[in-house]
Design a protein around this motif. Structure first.
Motif, PDB file in Angstrom:
ATOM      1  N   ARG A   1       0.827  -1.219   0.000  1.00  8.32           N
ATOM      2  CA  ARG A   1       0.000   0.000   0.000  1.00  8.32           C
ATOM      3  C   ARG A   1       0.862   1.270   0.000  1.00  8.32           C
ATOM      4  NH1 ARG A   1      -3.623   0.025   4.666  1.00  8.32           N
ATOM      5  NH2 ARG A   1      -4.716  -1.582   3.512  1.00  8.32           N
ATOM      6  N   PRO A   2       1.848   1.379   0.916  1.00  5.53           N
ATOM      7  CA  PRO A   2       2.686   2.587   0.853  1.00  5.53           C
ATOM      8  C   PRO A   2       3.431   2.730  -0.474  1.00  5.53           C
ATOM      9  CG  PRO A   2       3.013   1.458   2.938  1.00  5.53           C
ATOM     10  CD  PRO A   2       2.181   0.551   2.079  1.00  5.53           C
ATOM     11  N   ALA A   3       3.933   1.621  -1.012  1.00  7.24           N
ATOM     12  CA  ALA A   3       4.657   1.673  -2.287  1.00  7.24           C
ATOM     13  C   ALA A   3       3.730   2.110  -3.416  1.00  7.24           C
ATOM     14  CB  ALA A   3       5.290   0.325  -2.597  1.00  7.24           C
ATOM     15  N   MET A   4       2.491   1.625  -3.412  1.00  5.28           N
ATOM     16  CA  MET A   4       1.529   2.027  -4.435  1.00  5.28           C
ATOM     17  C   MET A   4       1.233   3.524  -4.330  1.00  5.28           C
ATOM     18  SD  MET A   4      -2.405   0.796  -5.118  1.00  5.28           S
ATOM     19  CE  MET A   4      -2.958   1.459  -3.547  1.00  5.28           C
ATOM     20  N   ILE A   5       1.044   4.004  -3.122  1.00  2.00           N
ATOM     21  CA  ILE A   5       0.732   5.426  -2.922  1.00  2.00           C
ATOM     22  C   ILE A   5       1.895   6.300  -3.378  1.00  2.00           C
ATOM     23  CG2 ILE A   5       0.320   7.178  -1.135  1.00  2.00           C
ATOM     24  CD1 ILE A   5      -1.330   4.950   0.347  1.00  2.00           C
ATOM     25  N   VAL A   6       3.114   5.940  -2.999  1.00  4.87           N
ATOM     26  CA  VAL A   6       4.285   6.721  -3.419  1.00  4.87           C
ATOM     27  C   VAL A   6       4.462   6.647  -4.935  1.00  4.87           C
ATOM     28  CG1 VAL A   6       6.801   6.941  -3.239  1.00  4.87           C
ATOM     29  CG2 VAL A   6       5.429   6.547  -1.182  1.00  4.87           C
ATOM     30  N   THR A   7       4.216   5.475  -5.515  1.00  6.36           N
ATOM     31  CA  THR A   7       4.289   5.329  -6.971  1.00  6.36           C
ATOM     32  C   THR A   7       3.342   6.308  -7.650  1.00  6.36           C
ATOM     33  OG1 THR A   7       4.932   3.000  -6.864  1.00  6.36           O
ATOM     34  CG2 THR A   7       3.870   3.737  -8.904  1.00  6.36           C
ATOM     35  N   TRP A   8       2.102   6.352  -7.182  1.00  5.66           N
ATOM     36  CA  TRP A   8       1.106   7.241  -7.770  1.00  5.66           C
ATOM     37  C   TRP A   8       1.468   8.713  -7.584  1.00  5.66           C
ATOM     38  CZ3 TRP A   8      -3.037   7.290 -10.878  1.00  5.66           C
ATOM     39  CH2 TRP A   8      -3.559   6.051 -11.287  1.00  5.66           C
ATOM     40  N   ILE A   9       1.862   9.088  -6.368  1.00  3.00           N
ATOM     41  CA  ILE A   9       2.181  10.498  -6.112  1.00  3.00           C
ATOM     42  C   ILE A   9       3.379  10.941  -6.946  1.00  3.00           C
ATOM     43  CG2 ILE A   9       3.031  12.119  -4.363  1.00  3.00           C
ATOM     44  CD1 ILE A   9       1.256  10.558  -2.324  1.00  3.00           C
ATOM     45  N   ALA A  10       4.451  10.166  -6.917  1.00  4.05           N
ATOM     46  CA  ALA A  10       5.641  10.527  -7.697  1.00  4.05           C
ATOM     47  C   ALA A  10       5.327  10.520  -9.193  1.00  4.05           C
ATOM     48  CB  ALA A  10       6.793   9.574  -7.385  1.00  4.05           C
ATOM     49  N   GLY A  11       4.545   9.540  -9.642  1.00  2.16           N
ATOM     50  CA  GLY A  11       4.170   9.476 -11.051  1.00  2.16           C
ATOM     51  C   GLY A  11       3.357  10.683 -11.489  1.00  2.16           C
ATOM     52  N   LEU A  12       2.435  11.113 -10.644  1.00  2.00           N
ATOM     53  CA  LEU A  12       1.626  12.287 -10.987  1.00  2.00           C
ATOM     54  C   LEU A  12       2.477  13.559 -10.995  1.00  2.00           C
ATOM     55  CD1 LEU A  12      -1.692  11.455  -9.118  1.00  2.00           C
ATOM     56  CD2 LEU A  12      -1.305  11.500 -11.599  1.00  2.00           C
ATOM     57  N   ILE A  13       3.430  13.648 -10.072  1.00  2.00           N
ATOM     58  CA  ILE A  13       4.336  14.802 -10.090  1.00  2.00           C
ATOM     59  C   ILE A  13       5.121  14.818 -11.400  1.00  2.00           C
ATOM     60  CG2 ILE A  13       6.394  15.826  -9.033  1.00  2.00           C
ATOM     61  CD1 ILE A  13       5.264  14.837  -6.304  1.00  2.00           C
ATOM     62  N   ILE A  14       5.585  13.654 -11.832  1.00  3.14           N
ATOM     63  CA  ILE A  14       6.316  13.565 -13.103  1.00  3.14           C
ATOM     64  C   ILE A  14       5.417  13.990 -14.253  1.00  3.14           C
ATOM     65  CG2 ILE A  14       7.339  11.941 -14.760  1.00  3.14           C
ATOM     66  CD1 ILE A  14       8.436  10.412 -12.252  1.00  3.14           C
ATOM     67  N   VAL A  15       4.182  13.518 -14.252  1.00  2.00           N
ATOM     68  CA  VAL A  15       3.242  13.858 -15.316  1.00  2.00           C
ATOM     69  C   VAL A  15       3.013  15.367 -15.390  1.00  2.00           C
ATOM     70  CG1 VAL A  15       0.781  13.728 -15.926  1.00  2.00           C
ATOM     71  CG2 VAL A  15       2.055  11.642 -15.445  1.00  2.00           C
ATOM     72  N   PHE A  16       2.959  16.027 -14.232  1.00  2.00           N
ATOM     73  CA  PHE A  16       2.691  17.466 -14.208  1.00  2.00           C
ATOM     74  C   PHE A  16       3.941  18.323 -14.321  1.00  2.00           C
ATOM     75  CE2 PHE A  16      -1.240  15.868 -12.153  1.00  2.00           C
ATOM     76  CZ  PHE A  16      -2.117  16.307 -13.139  1.00  2.00           C
ATOM     77  N   THR A  17       5.113  17.697 -14.458  1.00  2.00           N
ATOM     78  CA  THR A  17       6.340  18.446 -14.698  1.00  2.00           C
ATOM     79  C   THR A  17       6.364  18.843 -16.176  1.00  2.00           C
ATOM     80  OG1 THR A  17       7.515  17.216 -12.977  1.00  2.00           O
ATOM     81  CG2 THR A  17       8.864  18.389 -14.593  1.00  2.00           C
ATOM     82  N   PRO A  18       6.392  20.141 -16.446  1.00  2.00           N
ATOM     83  CA  PRO A  18       6.334  20.604 -17.846  1.00  2.00           C
ATOM     84  C   PRO A  18       7.450  20.012 -18.705  1.00  2.00           C
ATOM     85  CG  PRO A  18       6.095  22.450 -16.322  1.00  2.00           C
ATOM     86  CD  PRO A  18       6.472  21.251 -15.492  1.00  2.00           C
ATOM     87  N   GLY A  19       7.064  19.586 -19.912  1.00  2.00           N
ATOM     88  CA  GLY A  19       8.035  19.109 -20.877  1.00  2.00           C
ATOM     89  C   GLY A  19       8.442  17.656 -20.743  1.00  2.00           C
ATOM     90  N   ILE A  20       7.908  16.938 -19.769  1.00  2.00           N
ATOM     91  CA  ILE A  20       8.319  15.548 -19.557  1.00  2.00           C
ATOM     92  C   ILE A  20       7.461  14.588 -20.383  1.00  2.00           C
ATOM     93  CG2 ILE A  20       8.568  13.698 -17.846  1.00  2.00           C
ATOM     94  CD1 ILE A  20      10.674  15.965 -17.648  1.00  2.00           C
ATOM     95  N   VAL A  21       6.174  14.791 -20.389  1.00  2.00           N
ATOM     96  CA  VAL A  21       5.263  13.881 -21.085  1.00  2.00           C
ATOM     97  C   VAL A  21       4.654  14.596 -22.289  1.00  2.00           C
ATOM     98  CG1 VAL A  21       3.164  12.495 -20.895  1.00  2.00           C
ATOM     99  CG2 VAL A  21       4.721  12.662 -18.946  1.00  2.00           C
ATOM    100  N   ASP A  22       4.786  13.977 -23.445  1.00  2.00           N
ATOM    101  CA  ASP A  22       4.163  14.483 -24.668  1.00  2.00           C
ATOM    102  C   ASP A  22       2.907  13.655 -24.927  1.00  2.00           C
ATOM    103  OD1 ASP A  22       3.380  15.290 -27.186  1.00  2.00           O
ATOM    104  OD2 ASP A  22       5.374  15.097 -28.080  1.00  2.00           O
ATOM    105  N   TRP A  23       1.766  14.246 -24.668  1.00  2.00           N
ATOM    106  CA  TRP A  23       0.482  13.529 -24.737  1.00  2.00           C
ATOM    107  C   TRP A  23       0.032  13.236 -26.162  1.00  2.00           C
ATOM    108  CZ3 TRP A  23      -1.162  11.245 -20.523  1.00  2.00           C
ATOM    109  CH2 TRP A  23      -0.678  11.702 -19.299  1.00  2.00           C
ATOM    110  N   SER A  24       0.784  13.709 -27.162  1.00  2.00           N
ATOM    111  CA  SER A  24       0.414  13.392 -28.544  1.00  2.00           C
ATOM    112  C   SER A  24       0.863  11.988 -28.939  1.00  2.00           C
ATOM    113  CB  SER A  24       1.021  14.429 -29.508  1.00  2.00           C
ATOM    114  OG  SER A  24       2.440  14.333 -29.523  1.00  2.00           O
TER     115      SER A  24
END
Length: 149
Positions: free
Chosen positions: A64-87
């Motif tokens: 459970r803690p690993a899943m939560i940290v995975t999600w939080i860190a992953g979402l931070i990465i997603v919202f970091t400008p220029g990292i994910v190209d949604w096209s």
């Protein structure tokens, strides 16, 4: 804020990878514990409480803690400008696979509750087959992220 996210990106990415490794270890191991629980618990005297405790601690203390940290860190990465190209397709396949992995995690939680309650209806063979689910999802996620198709 964008500058801070970009500065922290390598640290967040490292945290994300470590959390994913921990979560995946649990997702691989818990179904195997269920196999032993179903197939061996009745044969070995007084082993049911031990299986229940091992499964519960794996879920609560590691997964459970690993899943939560995975999600939080992953979402931070997603919202970091220029990292994910949604096209591209890869963020969508990765996202869908992570959601499926989370669903599998919750399925395991439900199965654990049924095992503890003594109302499990699945066999060791079922749990062996379900043990392949995180492997398939991991392959999709890794190929998506590395190949970026």
């Amino acid at each position: 804020m964008a500058d801070l996210l970009f500065t922290l990106y390598p640290w967040i990415k490292a945290l994300h990878i470590m959390a994913v490794l921990s979560w995946m270890a649990g997702l691989f191991y818990l179904p195997r514990l269920f196999v032993y629980h179903v197939e061996q618990a009745e044969k070995v005297q007084d082993s049911l409480p031990i299986f229940n405790m091992m499964e519960d601690k794996l879920l609560r203390v590691i997964m459970r803690p690993a899943m939560i940290v995975t999600w939080i860190a992953g979402l931070i990465i997603v919202f970091t400008p220029g990292i994910v190209d949604w096209s591209y397709v890869w963020p969508w396949t990765k996202g869908a696979s992570v959601i499926a992995m989370t669903g599998f995690h919750h399925w395991l939680v439900t199965r654990h509750k049924l095992l503890v309650a003594g109302t499990n209806t699945l066999t060791g063979r079922h749990y062996r087959m379900m043990n392949e689910v995180p492997t398939v999802l991991m392959v999709i996620i890794v190929l998506s992220v590395i190949l970026k198709f």
